[in-house]
Write a protein that holds these residues in place. Structure first.
Motif, PDB file in Angstrom:
ATOM      1  N   ASN A   1       0.828  -1.210   0.000  1.00  0.00           N
ATOM      2  CA  ASN A   1       0.000   0.000   0.000  1.00  0.00           C
ATOM      3  C   ASN A   1       0.860   1.257   0.000  1.00  0.00           C
ATOM      4  N   ALA A   2       1.906   1.239   0.808  1.00  0.00           N
ATOM      5  CA  ALA A   2       2.798   2.398   0.887  1.00  0.00           C
ATOM      6  C   ALA A   2       3.464   2.664  -0.461  1.00  0.00           C
ATOM      7  N   VAL A   3       3.939   1.611  -1.105  1.00  0.00           N
ATOM      8  CA  VAL A   3       4.602   1.763  -2.406  1.00  0.00           C
ATOM      9  C   VAL A   3       3.606   2.248  -3.460  1.00  0.00           C
ATOM     10  N   SER A   4       2.381   1.748  -3.421  1.00  0.00           N
ATOM     11  CA  SER A   4       1.357   2.187  -4.383  1.00  0.00           C
ATOM     12  C   SER A   4       1.066   3.676  -4.236  1.00  0.00           C
ATOM     13  N   ILE A   5       0.944   4.134  -3.004  1.00  0.00           N
ATOM     14  CA  ILE A   5       0.670   5.556  -2.777  1.00  0.00           C
ATOM     15  C   ILE A   5       1.869   6.394  -3.187  1.00  0.00           C
ATOM     16  N   ARG A   6       3.073   5.905  -2.881  1.00  0.00           N
ATOM     17  CA  ARG A   6       4.270   6.622  -3.319  1.00  0.00           C
ATOM     18  C   ARG A   6       4.290   6.744  -4.834  1.00  0.00           C
ATOM     19  N   ASN A   7       4.004   5.655  -5.533  1.00  0.00           N
ATOM     20  CA  ASN A   7       4.007   5.673  -6.999  1.00  0.00           C
ATOM     21  C   ASN A   7       2.997   6.674  -7.550  1.00  0.00           C
ATOM     22  N   LEU A   8       1.824   6.744  -6.933  1.00  0.00           N
ATOM     23  CA  LEU A   8       0.809   7.718  -7.360  1.00  0.00           C
ATOM     24  C   LEU A   8       1.328   9.146  -7.195  1.00  0.00           C
TER      25      LEU A   8
ATOM     26  N   VAL B   1       4.428  10.221  -6.945  1.00  0.00           N
ATOM     27  CA  VAL B   1       5.558  10.475  -7.848  1.00  0.00           C
ATOM     28  C   VAL B   1       5.061  10.701  -9.265  1.00  0.00           C
ATOM     29  N   ARG B   2       4.063   9.929  -9.680  1.00  0.00           N
ATOM     30  CA  ARG B   2       3.499  10.074 -11.021  1.00  0.00           C
ATOM     31  C   ARG B   2       2.937  11.479 -11.229  1.00  0.00           C
ATOM     32  N   TYR B   3       2.456  12.099 -10.140  1.00  0.00           N
ATOM     33  CA  TYR B   3       1.907  13.448 -10.239  1.00  0.00           C
ATOM     34  C   TYR B   3       2.935  14.519  -9.872  1.00  0.00           C
ATOM     35  N   GLY B   4       4.218  14.156  -9.890  1.00  0.00           N
ATOM     36  CA  GLY B   4       5.287  15.128  -9.746  1.00  0.00           C
ATOM     37  C   GLY B   4       5.660  15.518  -8.328  1.00  0.00           C
ATOM     38  N   MET B   5       5.298  14.709  -7.358  1.00  0.00           N
ATOM     39  CA  MET B   5       5.623  15.039  -5.972  1.00  0.00           C
ATOM     40  C   MET B   5       6.864  14.268  -5.519  1.00  0.00           C
ATOM     41  N   ASP B   6       7.611  14.869  -4.627  1.00  0.00           N
ATOM     42  CA  ASP B   6       8.870  14.311  -4.155  1.00  0.00           C
ATOM     43  C   ASP B   6       8.633  13.490  -2.884  1.00  0.00           C
ATOM     44  N   VAL B   7       8.707  12.178  -2.994  1.00  0.00           N
ATOM     45  CA  VAL B   7       8.534  11.299  -1.836  1.00  0.00           C
ATOM     46  C   VAL B   7       9.920  10.920  -1.331  1.00  0.00           C
ATOM     47  N   THR B   8      10.212  11.300  -0.086  1.00  0.00           N
ATOM     48  CA  THR B   8      11.545  11.057   0.466  1.00  0.00           C
ATOM     49  C   THR B   8      11.657   9.720   1.189  1.00  0.00           C
ATOM     50  N   GLY B   9      10.535   9.150   1.592  1.00  0.00           N
ATOM     51  CA  GLY B   9      10.615   7.891   2.315  1.00  0.00           C
ATOM     52  C   GLY B   9       9.328   7.103   2.272  1.00  0.00           C
ATOM     53  N   VAL B  10       9.479   5.767   2.246  1.00  0.00           N
ATOM     54  CA  VAL B  10       8.355   4.838   2.294  1.00  0.00           C
ATOM     55  C   VAL B  10       8.686   3.828   3.380  1.00  0.00           C
TER      56      VAL B  10
ATOM     57  N   ASP C   1      -8.561  12.936  -4.978  1.00  0.00           N
ATOM     58  CA  ASP C   1      -8.604  13.453  -3.605  1.00  0.00           C
ATOM     59  C   ASP C   1      -7.228  13.410  -2.953  1.00  0.00           C
ATOM     60  N   LEU C   2      -6.528  12.302  -3.138  1.00  0.00           N
ATOM     61  CA  LEU C   2      -5.194  12.164  -2.550  1.00  0.00           C
ATOM     62  C   LEU C   2      -4.246  13.222  -3.111  1.00  0.00           C
ATOM     63  N   VAL C   3      -4.181  13.319  -4.422  1.00  0.00           N
ATOM     64  CA  VAL C   3      -3.242  14.238  -5.060  1.00  0.00           C
ATOM     65  C   VAL C   3      -3.574  15.690  -4.712  1.00  0.00           C
ATOM     66  N   SER C   4      -4.829  16.066  -4.757  1.00  0.00           N
ATOM     67  CA  SER C   4      -5.187  17.458  -4.469  1.00  0.00           C
ATOM     68  C   SER C   4      -4.971  17.793  -2.994  1.00  0.00           C
ATOM     69  N   THR C   5      -5.223  16.846  -2.106  1.00  0.00           N
ATOM     70  CA  THR C   5      -5.010  17.095  -0.680  1.00  0.00           C
ATOM     71  C   THR C   5      -3.523  17.226  -0.362  1.00  0.00           C
ATOM     72  N   VAL C   6      -2.706  16.347  -0.915  1.00  0.00           N
ATOM     73  CA  VAL C   6      -1.260  16.451  -0.692  1.00  0.00           C
ATOM     74  C   VAL C   6      -0.738  17.754  -1.294  1.00  0.00           C
ATOM     75  N   ASP C   7      -1.236  18.124  -2.458  1.00  0.00           N
ATOM     76  CA  ASP C   7      -0.837  19.387  -3.075  1.00  0.00           C
ATOM     77  C   ASP C   7      -1.200  20.570  -2.178  1.00  0.00           C
ATOM     78  N   MET C   8      -2.387  20.524  -1.579  1.00  0.00           N
ATOM     79  CA  MET C   8      -2.817  21.578  -0.662  1.00  0.00           C
ATOM     80  C   MET C   8      -1.870  21.650   0.544  1.00  0.00           C
ATOM     81  N   LEU C   9      -1.480  20.493   1.083  1.00  0.00           N
ATOM     82  CA  LEU C   9      -0.558  20.467   2.221  1.00  0.00           C
ATOM     83  C   LEU C   9       0.824  20.991   1.835  1.00  0.00           C
ATOM     84  N   VAL C  10       1.276  20.662   0.635  1.00  0.00           N
ATOM     85  CA  VAL C  10       2.565  21.170   0.150  1.00  0.00           C
ATOM     86  C   VAL C  10       2.513  22.693   0.090  1.00  0.00           C
ATOM     87  N   LYS C  11       1.420  23.238  -0.423  1.00  0.00           N
ATOM     88  CA  LYS C  11       1.279  24.693  -0.503  1.00  0.00           C
ATOM     89  C   LYS C  11       1.238  25.318   0.884  1.00  0.00           C
ATOM     90  N   THR C  12       0.631  24.648   1.847  1.00  0.00           N
ATOM     91  CA  THR C  12       0.595  25.136   3.226  1.00  0.00           C
ATOM     92  C   THR C  12       2.007  25.236   3.794  1.00  0.00           C
TER      93      THR C  12
END
Length: 182
Positions: free
Chosen positions: A13-20, A22-31, A102-113
């Motif tokens: 599950n962790a790797v799947s979410i990381r892949n999602l 990363v696919r949308y251009g976010m920098d995942v530092t750890g899984v 929902d995941l991508v937009s929420t993480v994007d919102m947190l990144v902007k915060t």
């Protein structure tokens, strides 16, 4: 760039979410699958985002939130029954089943915060108090009088010394005043 740490009890599950992400251009530092490992990743960064499940292998999300530095945001992905009624202060929650948008937009919102917080801190550092301004002015005047510098040259000298010593300009001015006053 702001680091994202993905923590779920299931490595798949962790790797799947990381892949999602990363696919949308976010920098995942750890899984990882444990809260302890997530805290290790968090120690290497000043701030970031933790995307996690309700229950990890070694702790609950509430414990992880408690141990995380204040400058970290947390996104909990779990069924609403798990987090309804719990203290979700300082935690953003997404319901299961998870929708990619929902995941991508929420993480994007947190990144902007986090980016806004960084920008605000940077701007606060630029604002000088009247005491700091006075120290800088006095140091420039001292340099101009003793070393026959123009105001611009004295200013550049203070900036250069500040950058070399890793201090802010007001601290450098105070050091110059103390050294030259002796």
């Amino acid at each position: 760039m702001i680091g994202i740490i993905v923590v779920f009890p299931s490595k798949d599950n962790a790797v799947s979410i990381r892949n999602l992400l990363v696919r949308y251009g976010m920098d995942v530092t750890g899984v990882c699958t444990t809260g302890a490992k997530a805290l290790q990743y968090a120690d290497t960064a000043d701030e970031g985002i933790v995307v996690c499940g309700y229950k990890l292998k070694d702790m609950m999300y509430t414990e992880l939130r408690e141990y995380l530095p204040e400058d970290f945001e947390m996104l909990l992905v779990a069924s609403p029954e798990k987090w309804a009624g719990n203290d979700t202060d300082k935690v953003v929650c997404l319901p299961m089943p998870l929708k990619v948008y929902d995941l991508v937009s929420t993480v994007d919102m947190l990144v902007k915060t986090v980016e806004r917080r960084q920008k605000r801190r940077k701007e606060e550092r630029k604002i000088r108090s009247p005491v700091q301004k006075k120290a800088i002015t006095m140091a420039k005047e001292l340099l101009m009088n003793r070393n026959h510098m123009s105001e611009e040259e004295a200013h550049r000298y203070l900036q250069k010394c500040s950058m070399e010593s890793g201090t802010n300009m007001a601290e450098t001015a105070e050091m110059v005043l103390s050294v030259m006053s002796e």
